[in-house]
Each structure stands twice: as C-alpha cells, then as structure tokens.
Design an enzyme around this catalytic site. Structure first.
Site, PDB file in Angstrom:
ATOM      1  N   HIS A   1       2.001  -3.606   3.312  1.00  0.00           N
ATOM      2  CA  HIS A   1       3.063  -3.409   2.321  1.00  0.00           C
ATOM      3  C   HIS A   1       2.915  -2.108   1.540  1.00  0.00           C
ATOM      4  O   HIS A   1       1.826  -1.576   1.378  1.00  0.00           O
ATOM      5  CB  HIS A   1       3.048  -4.557   1.305  1.00  0.00           C
ATOM      6  CG  HIS A   1       3.240  -5.902   1.916  1.00  0.00           C
ATOM      7  ND1 HIS A   1       2.674  -7.030   1.370  1.00  0.00           N
ATOM      8  CD2 HIS A   1       3.929  -6.318   3.006  1.00  0.00           C
ATOM      9  CE1 HIS A   1       3.013  -8.082   2.107  1.00  0.00           C
ATOM     10  NE2 HIS A   1       3.770  -7.673   3.103  1.00  0.00           N
TER      11      HIS A   1
ATOM     12  N   LYS B   1      -2.469   0.689  -6.028  1.00  0.00           N
ATOM     13  CA  LYS B   1      -3.016  -0.645  -6.292  1.00  0.00           C
ATOM     14  C   LYS B   1      -4.527  -0.573  -6.458  1.00  0.00           C
ATOM     15  O   LYS B   1      -5.192   0.229  -5.801  1.00  0.00           O
ATOM     16  CB  LYS B   1      -2.713  -1.592  -5.125  1.00  0.00           C
ATOM     17  CG  LYS B   1      -1.242  -1.825  -4.872  1.00  0.00           C
ATOM     18  CD  LYS B   1      -1.035  -2.718  -3.661  1.00  0.00           C
ATOM     19  CE  LYS B   1       0.449  -2.924  -3.402  1.00  0.00           C
ATOM     20  NZ  LYS B   1       0.684  -3.748  -2.198  1.00  0.00           N
TER      21      LYS B   1
ATOM     22  N   TYR C   1      -4.711  -7.942  -8.450  1.00  0.00           N
ATOM     23  CA  TYR C   1      -4.590  -6.497  -8.302  1.00  0.00           C
ATOM     24  C   TYR C   1      -3.677  -5.898  -9.357  1.00  0.00           C
ATOM     25  O   TYR C   1      -2.737  -6.511  -9.819  1.00  0.00           O
ATOM     26  CB  TYR C   1      -4.137  -6.111  -6.893  1.00  0.00           C
ATOM     27  CG  TYR C   1      -2.825  -6.688  -6.424  1.00  0.00           C
ATOM     28  CD1 TYR C   1      -1.657  -5.933  -6.438  1.00  0.00           C
ATOM     29  CD2 TYR C   1      -2.751  -7.988  -5.949  1.00  0.00           C
ATOM     30  CE1 TYR C   1      -0.456  -6.452  -5.991  1.00  0.00           C
ATOM     31  CE2 TYR C   1      -1.562  -8.525  -5.492  1.00  0.00           C
ATOM     32  CZ  TYR C   1      -0.417  -7.753  -5.520  1.00  0.00           C
ATOM     33  OH  TYR C   1       0.773  -8.280  -5.085  1.00  0.00           O
TER      34      TYR C   1
ATOM     35  N   ASP D   1       6.997 -10.790   6.768  1.00  0.00           N
ATOM     36  CA  ASP D   1       5.998  -9.907   7.384  1.00  0.00           C
ATOM     37  C   ASP D   1       6.104  -9.886   8.907  1.00  0.00           C
ATOM     38  O   ASP D   1       5.712  -8.905   9.532  1.00  0.00           O
ATOM     39  CB  ASP D   1       4.589 -10.306   6.951  1.00  0.00           C
ATOM     40  CG  ASP D   1       4.260  -9.835   5.545  1.00  0.00           C
ATOM     41  OD1 ASP D   1       5.097  -9.143   4.926  1.00  0.00           O
ATOM     42  OD2 ASP D   1       3.157 -10.161   5.053  1.00  0.00           O
TER      43      ASP D   1
END
Length: 195
Positions: free
Chosen positions: A61, A71, A131, A169
């Site tokens: 992603h 991230k 995260y 996904d």
C-alpha cells in the site's frame, strides 16, 4: 497535512528498553532520535491493525500525492515480516525492496518514506501493528501494488495454508500496470543495516 523529507531510504530503528524487576519502559517515538536517524517527518496520525490469522498479508500500500504518507511501523503483539518497495519513477532501484522482521518482543520499527509501497505478513496468529503516518487518510489517493508481483519477487514467509488477503488487495495492479506519481529524489534504495 504532514510532510516528509524525501531524501531518505527506509530505516530500521531500535528504541532502547530500560528494564527492572517490574518489566521494561521504552520511548516508542522520539523526534530527537528520529532526526538523528535522518528522519525529518511530522507525524499527524497513529493507526493500529489486528490480524487474527498467521499468513495475513496487508499490502503493498501507499497513498498518492498530494496526500502521500511516510510510515513508522512497529509490532505491538506477535511478529511480522515488513516490506518497503521502491516505487519512485526513475529510481535505479525501482521495484526493489527491503525487509525487516518486526517483533513485539524486540521493539524494532521500520520507517517507510514517501515513494515506497508498504506491506507485511503476519508470522503468527493474533498480531497487532501500530504505525504513525505523516498524512491524514485520503481515500481518493489510496493505492497499491499486488502483493505477489513477480517483477518485485518478494518471497513471503507464508504458512502452508497460504496468504490471507482482503478482497481489495487481491485486485491491486502489477508494477508493470502502475503509473507512479512518485518522483525519484536522487537517493537509491539502500540495504537495511543489521541491528
């Protein structure tokens, strides 16, 4: 909106733990430590995910500009193999990746800069990931690359039952079908140092 200094590759951080008879304490994020590692990012949101099944794959992603996200990923329960794939147009390391095992027991963190697709696979059941991101979620800028793209060639450590994926996904494009909005910044992907 958050910002990120684009002139950095993925980095593994190992925050120090201070233990005694009660257990341990650690700073999970320190701006001073991040800057010392070359990470000049303002994080604006914290996210957390839970994956019940071993072999759960989330990724690969990213969020496109103007809402691109860097991230800082850590595992708070269990363990994962975490990946950052270079998707910067014109990069000599385009389509290449680095990987790091992140564990709750070890406290390792992977910084994934803007211009890299991110994904992970759970190495055991009941895994939680936390995260930080440098940009707020923008659904119109949501994107990704199919997890098992042979051009990238990630050898996912999957159980015999195979990968557990979201419907979304399963439908992501391949790298060959992807028109990257990310510009190469002059710094190729570098191997992650051993901790």
């Amino acid at each position: 909106m958050g910002y990120c200094n684009l002139s950095i590759s993925p980095v593994v951080l190992q925050p120090r733990r201070f233990g005694d008879s009660r257990g341990w304490f650690m700073e999970t994020y320190s701006e001073v430590a991040a800057l010392a590692a070359g990470i000049d990012v303002r994080f604006v949101q914290d996210n957390q995910s839970f994956s019940a099944t071993e072999g759960t794959v989330r990724g690969l992603h990213f969020q496109r500009p103007p809402h691109a996200q860097a991230k800082l990923v850590r595992c708070v329960r269990g363990s994962i193999m975490d990946y950052a794939v270079d998707v910067r147009r014109g990069s000599p390391t385009y389509g290449q990746y680095v990987a790091a095992e992140l564990t709750a027991a070890g406290g390792e963190q992977l910084f994934v800069p803007v211009g890299f697709a991110h994904g992970f696979v759970t190495l055991e059941p009941d895994v939680e990931i936390a995260y930080k991101v440098s940009g707020l979620y923008a659904p119109d800028c949501d994107g990704g690359i199919i997890w098992n793209d042979p051009m990238i060639g990630i050898e996912w450590p999957l159980p015999g039952s195979g990968a557990v994926l979201s419907d979304k996904d399963k439908l992501l494009p391949t790298l060959a079908e992807f028109d990257s909005p990310f510009e190469y910044d002059g710094r190729p992907l570098e191997p992650l140092p051993s901790l």
